[in-house]
Scaffold this motif. Structure first.
Motif, mmCIF file in Angstrom:
data_model
loop_
_atom_site.group_PDB
_atom_site.id
_atom_site.type_symbol
_atom_site.label_atom_id
_atom_site.label_comp_id
_atom_site.label_asym_id
_atom_site.label_seq_id
_atom_site.Cartn_x
_atom_site.Cartn_y
_atom_site.Cartn_z
ATOM 1 N N GLN A 1 0.910 -1.218 0.080
ATOM 2 C CA GLN A 1 0.051 -0.033 0.029
ATOM 3 C C GLN A 1 0.814 1.253 -0.006
ATOM 4 O O GLN A 1 2.037 1.173 0.632
ATOM 5 N N VAL A 2 0.452 2.310 -0.619
ATOM 6 C CA VAL A 2 1.037 3.644 -0.503
ATOM 7 C C VAL A 2 -0.015 4.725 -0.227
ATOM 8 O O VAL A 2 -1.260 4.946 -0.590
ATOM 9 N N GLN A 3 0.488 5.519 0.939
ATOM 10 C CA GLN A 3 -0.412 6.483 1.215
ATOM 11 C C GLN A 3 0.174 7.820 0.729
ATOM 12 O O GLN A 3 1.289 8.147 1.011
ATOM 13 N N VAL A 23 3.662 13.828 -0.140
ATOM 14 C CA VAL A 23 4.387 12.908 0.578
ATOM 15 C C VAL A 23 3.915 11.537 0.772
ATOM 16 O O VAL A 23 2.488 11.252 0.843
ATOM 17 N N ALA A 24 4.925 10.704 0.154
ATOM 18 C CA ALA A 24 4.164 9.121 0.330
ATOM 19 C C ALA A 24 4.889 8.312 1.396
ATOM 20 O O ALA A 24 5.939 8.729 1.892
ATOM 21 N N SER A 25 4.030 7.333 1.833
ATOM 22 C CA SER A 25 4.277 6.635 3.095
ATOM 23 C C SER A 25 4.101 5.200 2.528
ATOM 24 O O SER A 25 3.090 4.762 2.241
ATOM 25 N N THR A 26 5.277 4.393 2.423
ATOM 26 C CA THR A 26 4.987 3.151 1.962
ATOM 27 C C THR A 26 6.628 2.555 2.246
ATOM 28 O O THR A 26 7.596 3.076 2.433
ATOM 29 N N SER A 27 6.295 1.032 2.225
ATOM 30 C CA SER A 27 7.399 0.311 2.133
ATOM 31 C C SER A 27 7.789 -0.315 0.799
ATOM 32 O O SER A 27 8.958 -1.060 0.461
ATOM 33 N N ALA A 60 1.449 19.789 -22.293
ATOM 34 C CA ALA A 60 1.587 20.807 -23.094
ATOM 35 C C ALA A 60 1.253 22.237 -22.404
ATOM 36 O O ALA A 60 1.717 23.257 -22.595
ATOM 37 N N SER A 61 -0.115 22.188 -21.826
ATOM 38 C CA SER A 61 -0.646 23.190 -21.269
ATOM 39 C C SER A 61 0.001 24.045 -20.149
ATOM 40 O O SER A 61 0.043 25.023 -19.755
ATOM 41 N N VAL A 62 1.005 23.042 -19.719
ATOM 42 C CA VAL A 62 1.426 23.758 -18.303
ATOM 43 C C VAL A 62 3.160 23.683 -18.712
ATOM 44 O O VAL A 62 3.917 24.246 -17.875
ATOM 45 N N ARG A 63 3.646 23.277 -19.714
ATOM 46 C CA ARG A 63 5.386 23.147 -20.030
ATOM 47 C C ARG A 63 5.665 24.653 -19.958
ATOM 48 O O ARG A 63 5.027 25.565 -20.649
ATOM 49 N N GLY A 64 6.663 25.014 -19.299
ATOM 50 C CA GLY A 64 7.273 26.268 -19.241
ATOM 51 C C GLY A 64 6.726 27.110 -18.029
ATOM 52 O O GLY A 64 7.388 27.980 -17.752
ATOM 53 N N ARG A 65 5.741 26.744 -17.389
ATOM 54 C CA ARG A 65 5.070 27.421 -16.245
ATOM 55 C C ARG A 65 5.263 26.472 -15.126
ATOM 56 O O ARG A 65 5.407 27.061 -14.007
ATOM 57 N N PHE A 66 5.119 25.429 -14.988
ATOM 58 C CA PHE A 66 5.406 24.250 -14.240
ATOM 59 C C PHE A 66 6.503 23.552 -13.821
ATOM 60 O O PHE A 66 6.988 23.388 -15.080
ATOM 61 N N THR A 67 6.851 23.356 -12.750
ATOM 62 C CA THR A 67 7.975 22.558 -12.507
ATOM 63 C C THR A 67 7.805 21.356 -11.549
ATOM 64 O O THR A 67 7.492 21.942 -10.268
ATOM 65 N N ALA A 68 7.978 20.388 -11.819
ATOM 66 C CA ALA A 68 7.854 19.296 -10.983
ATOM 67 C C ALA A 68 9.188 18.862 -10.420
ATOM 68 O O ALA A 68 10.252 18.760 -11.543
ATOM 69 N N SER A 69 9.240 18.027 -9.227
ATOM 70 C CA SER A 69 10.380 17.734 -8.705
ATOM 71 C C SER A 69 10.216 16.615 -7.749
ATOM 72 O O SER A 69 9.325 16.625 -7.351
ATOM 73 N N ARG A 70 11.171 15.711 -7.578
ATOM 74 C CA ARG A 70 11.027 14.499 -6.836
ATOM 75 C C ARG A 70 12.163 14.327 -6.028
ATOM 76 O O ARG A 70 13.276 14.319 -6.579
ATOM 77 N N ASP A 71 11.990 14.011 -4.698
ATOM 78 C CA ASP A 71 13.146 13.392 -3.893
ATOM 79 C C ASP A 71 12.973 11.932 -3.481
ATOM 80 O O ASP A 71 11.952 11.447 -2.735
ATOM 81 N N LYS A 72 13.547 10.955 -4.037
ATOM 82 C CA LYS A 72 13.415 9.612 -4.012
ATOM 83 C C LYS A 72 13.523 9.316 -2.553
ATOM 84 O O LYS A 72 12.898 8.436 -2.076
ATOM 85 N N ASP A 73 14.612 9.698 -2.084
ATOM 86 C CA ASP A 73 15.027 9.215 -0.756
ATOM 87 C C ASP A 73 13.854 9.604 0.446
ATOM 88 O O ASP A 73 13.526 8.836 1.366
ATOM 89 N N LYS A 74 13.353 10.934 -0.002
ATOM 90 C CA LYS A 74 12.402 11.182 0.931
ATOM 91 C C LYS A 74 10.789 10.927 0.741
ATOM 92 O O LYS A 74 10.009 11.201 1.369
ATOM 93 N N LYS A 75 10.970 10.368 -0.449
ATOM 94 C CA LYS A 75 9.640 10.065 -1.200
ATOM 95 C C LYS A 75 8.539 11.280 -1.141
ATOM 96 O O LYS A 75 7.429 10.875 -0.749
ATOM 97 N N THR A 76 9.116 12.356 -1.669
ATOM 98 C CA THR A 76 8.228 13.516 -1.894
ATOM 99 C C THR A 76 8.210 13.720 -3.252
ATOM 100 O O THR A 76 9.327 13.629 -4.128
ATOM 101 N N LEU A 77 7.070 14.700 -3.589
ATOM 102 C CA LEU A 77 6.783 14.900 -4.815
ATOM 103 C C LEU A 77 6.545 16.509 -4.862
ATOM 104 O O LEU A 77 5.562 16.754 -3.984
ATOM 105 N N CYS A 94 -1.910 13.830 -6.339
ATOM 106 C CA CYS A 94 -0.779 13.192 -6.474
ATOM 107 C C CYS A 94 -0.931 11.591 -6.855
ATOM 108 O O CYS A 94 -1.727 11.155 -6.448
ATOM 109 N N ASN A 95 -0.016 11.124 -7.699
ATOM 110 C CA ASN A 95 -0.233 9.887 -8.163
ATOM 111 C C ASN A 95 1.125 9.026 -7.986
ATOM 112 O O ASN A 95 2.161 9.561 -8.079
ATOM 113 N N ALA A 96 1.217 7.810 -7.630
ATOM 114 C CA ALA A 96 2.482 6.947 -7.510
ATOM 115 C C ALA A 96 2.164 5.736 -8.014
ATOM 116 O O ALA A 96 1.063 5.216 -7.960
#
Length: 116
Positions: A1-3, A23-27, A60-77, A94-96
């Motif tokens: 499971q992923v919360q 923030v993702a909580s999961t094993s 396409a509608s958000v490219r150039g305006r939005f920036t996504a980033s992810r921290d794998k170790d902290k399991k954050t997006l 948020c989706n995982a």
């Protein structure tokens, strides 16, 4: 499971900036993470997806305006949104994709409203 727990939505004026966090909580091993949104009366659509190798795909509608980033170790997006428009108004989810199968998991969503 992923919360998945999102935060950071709100009401802003056109042209403003806003940041979302998840923030993702999961094993389980998380492969891809992404942001989707759903406006009233419309289908849920992809905003940005961060793949396992770090590649980021934007709508396409958000490219150039939005920036996504992810921290794998902290399991954050995160999603930093600039130059917001009224058409960006939606519930942002948020989706995982995680696990050996793998399966898709969703957060509860956070409302973003862009209005003057």
């Amino acid at each position: 499971q992923v919360q998945l727990v999102e935060s950071g939505g709100g009401l802003v004026r056109p042209g403003a900036s806003l940041g979302l966090s998840c923030v993702a909580s999961t094993s389980l091993d998380i492969h891809n993470m992404g942001w989707y949104r759903q406006a009233p009366g419309k289908q849920r659509e992809v905003v940005a997806v961060v793949l396992h190798d770090g590649t980021i795909n934007y709508a396409a509608s958000v490219r150039g305006r939005f920036t996504a980033s992810r921290d794998k170790d902290k399991k954050t997006l995160s999603l930093h949104m600039n130059s917001l428009k009224s058409e960006d108004t939606a519930v942002y989810f948020c989706n995982a994709m995680a696990g050996n199968t793998p399966l898709f998991y969703w957060g509860q969503g956070t409302q973003v409203t862009v209005s003057s």
